[in-house]
Design a protein around this motif. Sequence first.
Motif, mmCIF file in Angstrom:
data_model
loop_
_atom_site.group_PDB
_atom_site.id
_atom_site.type_symbol
_atom_site.label_atom_id
_atom_site.label_comp_id
_atom_site.label_asym_id
_atom_site.label_seq_id
_atom_site.Cartn_x
_atom_site.Cartn_y
_atom_site.Cartn_z
ATOM 1 N N LYS A 114 0.825 -1.206 0.000
ATOM 2 C CA LYS A 114 0.000 0.000 0.000
ATOM 3 C C LYS A 114 0.860 1.258 0.000
ATOM 4 C CE LYS A 114 -3.585 0.623 2.484
ATOM 5 N NZ LYS A 114 -4.410 0.777 3.691
ATOM 6 N N SER A 119 -0.392 5.817 -6.443
ATOM 7 C CA SER A 119 -1.669 6.249 -5.881
ATOM 8 C C SER A 119 -2.804 6.102 -6.891
ATOM 9 C CB SER A 119 -1.573 7.698 -5.402
ATOM 10 O OG SER A 119 -1.144 8.528 -6.487
ATOM 11 N N ASP A 120 -2.846 4.925 -7.519
ATOM 12 C CA ASP A 120 -3.928 4.600 -8.445
ATOM 13 C C ASP A 120 -5.135 4.116 -7.627
ATOM 14 O OD1 ASP A 120 -5.392 2.313 -10.090
ATOM 15 O OD2 ASP A 120 -4.529 3.703 -11.536
ATOM 16 N N ARG A 121 -6.317 4.661 -7.881
ATOM 17 C CA ARG A 121 -7.479 4.357 -7.058
ATOM 18 C C ARG A 121 -7.827 2.869 -7.064
ATOM 19 N NH1 ARG A 121 -12.810 3.724 -7.693
ATOM 20 N NH2 ARG A 121 -12.658 4.079 -9.928
ATOM 21 N N GLN A 122 -7.770 2.240 -8.238
ATOM 22 C CA GLN A 122 -8.136 0.829 -8.335
ATOM 23 C C GLN A 122 -7.131 -0.066 -7.601
ATOM 24 O OE1 GLN A 122 -8.604 0.027 -12.539
ATOM 25 N NE2 GLN A 122 -10.780 0.569 -12.482
ATOM 26 N N GLN A 124 -5.139 0.824 -5.066
ATOM 27 C CA GLN A 124 -5.279 1.056 -3.632
ATOM 28 C C GLN A 124 -6.553 0.396 -3.080
ATOM 29 O OE1 GLN A 124 -3.223 2.405 -1.402
ATOM 30 N NE2 GLN A 124 -1.657 2.717 -2.987
ATOM 31 N N GLU A 125 -7.618 0.385 -3.887
ATOM 32 C CA GLU A 125 -8.868 -0.248 -3.447
ATOM 33 C C GLU A 125 -8.680 -1.752 -3.280
ATOM 34 O OE1 GLU A 125 -13.513 -0.852 -4.901
ATOM 35 O OE2 GLU A 125 -12.196 0.552 -5.971
ATOM 36 N N ARG A 126 -7.958 -2.373 -4.243
ATOM 37 C CA ARG A 126 -7.698 -3.824 -4.144
ATOM 38 C C ARG A 126 -6.870 -4.136 -2.897
ATOM 39 N NH1 ARG A 126 -11.419 -6.275 -5.951
ATOM 40 N NH2 ARG A 126 -12.373 -4.225 -5.862
ATOM 41 N N GLU A 128 -6.670 -2.303 -0.192
ATOM 42 C CA GLU A 128 -7.504 -2.051 0.990
ATOM 43 C C GLU A 128 -8.367 -3.270 1.298
ATOM 44 O OE1 GLU A 128 -7.977 0.201 3.220
ATOM 45 O OE2 GLU A 128 -6.782 1.904 2.549
ATOM 46 N N SER A 321 -1.465 6.857 7.105
ATOM 47 C CA SER A 321 -0.312 7.303 6.323
ATOM 48 C C SER A 321 0.802 7.869 7.197
ATOM 49 C CB SER A 321 -0.771 8.352 5.301
ATOM 50 O OG SER A 321 -1.292 9.479 5.975
#
Length: 451
Positions: A114, A119-122, A124-126, A128, A321
């Motif tokens: 992480k 800092s790609d949203r997809q 980071q979502e995976r 998370e 963070s």
Amino acid sequence: MFQLLDETTRERIDCPVQRVLKQGAVFGRSTPATLVSRPGRERIVVTSSAPIHDQADSIIGVVLVFRDITENRKLEAELHKASKLESLGLLAGGIAHDFNNILTGIFGNVSLAKMLAPSDRQIQERLERAEQACYRAKEMTGQLLTFARGGAPIKRLKAVPQLVKESCDIAVLGSNVHCEFSYAPDLRPVEADPAQIAQVLNNLLLNAVQAMPEGGNIKVRAENIPAGTRPGLPSPGADYVRITIQDQGPGILPEHRARVFDPFFTTKHKGRGLGLATAYSIVRKHDGLIEADSKTEGGATFHVYLPASAQSTAPETEDASNLSSGQGRVLVMDDEPEILNFCHVALKRLGYQAELARDGEEAIRRYRDARESGRPFSAVIMDLTIPGGMGGKEAIKHLLELDPRARVIVSSGYSNDPVMAEFRKFGFLGVVAKPYEIRELAKVLQQVIES
């Protein structure tokens, strides 16, 4: 008047009176039998019979003795259950320990990914979602260890609303039941083992949900109980926090109220009778109290009393963070390559220099060499148990002989071990229970090095 049945086959046994009259001798069965009275009540008995003679040595009657061993059989059954429970506990503890070692490698590397991933949203979502799955697996191994544990809880400062809300969200998932929360405005935090208290609350809330199959509301309240205002608490001079959980179900029958916390007692067809017994054991280990109250119209109510913390407020949730970086050399001792690999990368990311050891003997040797070369370690992280080698519990003794000021952190997948709960008594300055991720590692290192 009665009949005797074979305990195993349930076949009828000949009346011992007739046998004695026929043979004219004492007779006793070598195995117990089931005695069925006229009303149909059954008891397990050992039988013996003997003839009664007159002065002419003629048989004029028979003495028939039934020795009731029903309660003995129940006790034997309970001991057998306890033995099986102990075996299952040992198995659960072993599985949880091995799984926690594996999970540390997964959990730790996900937390690192992480930080390192763009800092790609997809992406980071995976990550998370993977991290949330690790948290759920961590909770599951915590429940296994609670089932197996005999040691004291590992307490942390926690806000009660946070503990209750998380458990309620899990309990009502997929049901038509809702939780109504009510907290005192000045509610004190508690020092508790989060995994253990979560298990207590989960058991109580799941029982409440199951008591209302058509849906309903669970009222959850929390309030301060000042010292001396509630008789019967384990520590009369201490302040407590009372958590109350009330459902709208049928309540607890009067004849069951005295037994709800007994091991193996259950009114459910598929229940094991361990949920409330485990909850009772956990709360008692926290110097707390759990009690049940029930009214025919008002459903069941459970009160959980936990000692209030002397600290005025619970610590705020940390920013994921915001990592506690540092500097210095850190020695890590563990027999799992994946954990050593994760720690090496994580420590470097946090600003430390890492050195690795596979057992206690190697760790002591490396610590001695570092001191003699003028490059001492700022901290040491030791696995508590090393199969076939020297673990942290033994190694800490040698290390403190070498350097009484050594800053050592204990780590283990056996988070129920007494050393983990009372680590300072054994010479450790910090504790990090497996599985852990980079934020936990950073926090405990900073605390120990700055102590």
